[in-house]
Design an enzyme around this catalytic site. Structure first.
Site, PDB file in Angstrom:
ATOM      1  N   SER A   1     -26.247  18.329  24.573  1.00 16.11           N
ATOM      2  CA  SER A   1     -24.969  17.950  24.977  1.00 16.11           C
ATOM      3  C   SER A   1     -24.604  18.466  26.440  1.00 16.11           C
ATOM      4  O   SER A   1     -23.538  17.984  26.738  1.00 16.11           O
ATOM      5  CB  SER A   1     -23.704  18.516  24.114  1.00 16.11           C
ATOM      6  OG  SER A   1     -23.748  19.821  24.114  1.00 16.11           O
TER       7      SER A   1
ATOM      8  N   HIS B   1     -20.053  24.292  26.168  1.00 12.06           N
ATOM      9  CA  HIS B   1     -19.601  23.332  26.910  1.00 12.06           C
ATOM     10  C   HIS B   1     -18.514  23.670  28.039  1.00 12.06           C
ATOM     11  O   HIS B   1     -18.429  24.938  27.945  1.00 12.06           O
ATOM     12  CB  HIS B   1     -18.476  22.126  25.771  1.00 12.06           C
ATOM     13  CG  HIS B   1     -19.289  21.315  24.883  1.00 12.06           C
ATOM     14  ND1 HIS B   1     -18.907  20.612  23.966  1.00 12.06           N
ATOM     15  CD2 HIS B   1     -20.703  21.269  25.032  1.00 12.06           C
ATOM     16  CE1 HIS B   1     -19.896  19.979  23.495  1.00 12.06           C
ATOM     17  NE2 HIS B   1     -21.033  20.152  23.826  1.00 12.06           N
TER      18      HIS B   1
ATOM     19  N   ASP C   1     -13.972  17.260  23.430  1.00  4.94           N
ATOM     20  CA  ASP C   1     -14.190  17.876  22.224  1.00  4.94           C
ATOM     21  C   ASP C   1     -13.389  17.758  21.394  1.00  4.94           C
ATOM     22  O   ASP C   1     -13.306  18.549  20.209  1.00  4.94           O
ATOM     23  CB  ASP C   1     -14.671  19.262  22.536  1.00  4.94           C
ATOM     24  CG  ASP C   1     -15.963  19.587  23.393  1.00  4.94           C
ATOM     25  OD1 ASP C   1     -16.659  18.526  23.332  1.00  4.94           O
ATOM     26  OD2 ASP C   1     -16.164  20.546  23.945  1.00  4.94           O
TER      27      ASP C   1
END
Length: 183
Positions: free
Chosen positions: A59, A98, A124
């Site tokens: 990701s 992230h 998210d």
């Protein structure tokens, strides 16, 4: 095959000499406790409950690849847009790596964050706990300050094949126990 026979022979000798067995057992314990002390020291220095993490998914590509090891720091400096953070969602075991997309600083001093994986199309919010729209500072384990490329693949492989983990730990323990110190 000769290595295995040598290790078995050394283990039999060790079993007969109880004093040497205790000595080697203490050597093994020192190795384990030294690793634990290093980990706890890193936790203290970085103010993070997990100062080292492995990227488990794609990701964050191209910035970070699956298997990269990230070094974290969780000092009280303000978190800014664009920084890569590692956060943990309530009731989830595995932390997520992230990038911070938005930062809301409230009048009372609290900070709310919105994150997104570089390789993901949406933010998210779908990953957060039910009803949670923003991350709070307490959710953050740390921000990425360094990386080792692909070294974490060993961790991923050992998690994918748990039996292999126990075999390797057993073999390492056996070698520590049967290793003779030269005087």
């Amino acid at each position: 095959m000769e290595v295995v026979e040598t290790q078995i022979r050394e283990l039999k000798k060790l079993w007969k000499n109880k004093r040497l067995l205790v000595h080697q057992g203490l050597n093994l314990a020192m190795i384990v406790f030294s690793a634990l002390m290093i980990w706890k020291g890193l936790m203290f220095l970085t103010k993070s409950e997990s100062p080292v993490v492995v990227v488990l998914s794609g990701s964050m590509e191209p910035a970070f690849q699956r298997g990269d090891i990230l070094f974290l720091n969780n000092q009280n400096d303000p978190i800014r847009v664009g920084e890569v953070v590692v956060f943990k969602i309530k009731d989830r075991e595995i932390p997520i790596v992230h990038r911070v997309m938005k930062v809301h600083e409230k009048v009372n001093g609290t900070v709310e964050l919105l994150t997104k994986g570089d390789n993901n199309r949406v933010d998210d919010r779908g990953l957060y706990a039910p009803g949670q729209l923003w991350l709070e500072r307490d959710d953050i384990l740390g921000r990425a300050v360094g990386t080792l490329r692909y070294v974490g693949m060993v961790t991923i492989i050992l998690n994918d094949y748990p039996a292999l983990k126990y075999v390797l730990v057993g073999i390492m323990g056996l070698f520590v126990l049967t290793n003779k110190e030269e005087a």
